[in-house]
Design a protein around this motif. Structure first.
Motif: not given
Length: 85
Positions: A21-33, A44-49
């Motif tokens: 997503p355009v809003r792809a911070s960890l918090a945004d991804i968790k909200t979307l998840l 699920y999500y992927s990514g780090f740092g």
């Protein structure tokens, strides 16, 4: 193509998908998840740092019907729109 202002990138092979997503911070991804899960789509999500973070899906490609695929896309679309609200 329907949500260009909400999705930065989409990729996949068969029924394995990755959505950034355009809003792809960890918090945004968790909200979307969580929104996807509440609406009936397991992901699920992927990514780090510092990211990027992506939503990942493994749909059951061998037995997935067109109606089920449409439903998964509807849930993802609905959840992305709620993330942007």
């Amino acid at each position: 193509q329907e949500l260009p202002s909400l999705v930065r990138s989409f990729s996949g092979v068969g029924a394995m998908w990755s959505v950034e997503p355009v809003r792809a911070s960890l918090a945004d991804i968790k909200t979307l998840l969580h929104a996807c899960y509440r609406n009936g789509l397991i992901a699920y999500y992927s990514g780090f740092g510092d990211g990027p973070y992506r939503l990942r899906l493994f749909l059951p490609g061998g037995v997935l019907t067109v109606d089920e695929l449409d439903e998964a896309l509807d849930i993802l679309r609905f959840s992305l729109l709620r993330l942007d609200a």
